[in-house]
Design an enzyme around this catalytic site. Structure first.
Site, PDB file in Angstrom:
ATOM      1  CG  HIS A   1       4.389   2.100   2.843  1.00  0.00           C
ATOM      2  ND1 HIS A   1       4.057   3.057   3.853  1.00  0.00           N
ATOM      3  CD2 HIS A   1       3.525   2.619   1.703  1.00  0.00           C
ATOM      4  CE1 HIS A   1       3.040   3.851   3.429  1.00  0.00           C
ATOM      5  NE2 HIS A   1       2.968   3.635   2.124  1.00  0.00           N
ATOM      6  CD  GLU A   2       4.596   2.195  -1.723  1.00  0.00           C
ATOM      7  OE1 GLU A   2       3.338   1.750  -2.014  1.00  0.00           O
ATOM      8  OE2 GLU A   2       4.801   3.170  -1.386  1.00  0.00           O
TER       9      GLU A   2
END
Length: 176
Positions: free
Chosen positions: A78-79
């Site tokens: 996600h990051e």
């Protein structure tokens, strides 16, 4: 604040997943990206954050330890997607979890695009304070916001009715 020590096997797994997906992104986008720095200083209920200009991913050590591989597979990617979107598109007119981010997650990193994690956060949740308004809802303010109210630095409004939130729960007299 004391930071939890992340066991070496979780740090190694984190780096392995990060490097594998970074290599996949480099192959698919036909570009080379630097390896992001990883630190374990994220606090509160936030699982991770991408610091775009610093090219850094900050992870919540407690949530990582508690959730292991599922945390790594979800949060790291996600990051990383945020960093890659920033590298590819910049910041102009790009929503944090918009079409570019969804595309990066699904088509480049080949993982589902989920905006928020579903991990249990009771171990990292900070104390909250009850506030009320005209609605029958009890609003929970963090200690930081509560202290700002006490010092007279800020007031918070209910998003539904627009009334200023007042400390304390609703009494029986106020509900009638």
């Amino acid at each position: 604040m004391k930071i939890a020590r992340v066991p070496i096997y979780l740090q190694q797994k984190t780096m392995r997943v990060l490097r594998d997906k970074l290599a996949l992104a480099q192959q698919k986008l036909e570009k080379t990206f630097p390896e992001p720095a990883i630190n374990y200083k994220q606090r509160g209920t936030t699982a991770g954050s991408a610091y775009l200009k610093e090219w850094e991913i900050r992870l919540n050590a407690v949530l990582l330890i508690e959730n292991g591989e599922s945390f790594i597979d979800e949060v790291i990617l996600h990051e990383l997607a945020h960093l890659l979107v920033y590298h590819e598109f910049g910041r102009k007119n790009i929503a944090p979890h918009g079409n570019e981010w969804k595309w990066m997650m699904e088509h480049v990193l080949e993982v589902p695009a989920r905006r928020t994690h579903r991990f249990e956060v009771s171990s990292v949740k900070s104390r909250t304070f009850a506030y009320h308004c005209a609605c029958p809802i009890i609003h929970e303010l963090t200690i930081r916001r509560h202290n700002k109210v006490l010092r007279g630095e800020n007031q918070y409004l209910c998003r539904k009715c627009g009334e200023i939130l007042k400390e304390g729960s609703i009494s029986a007299a106020e509900t009638n």
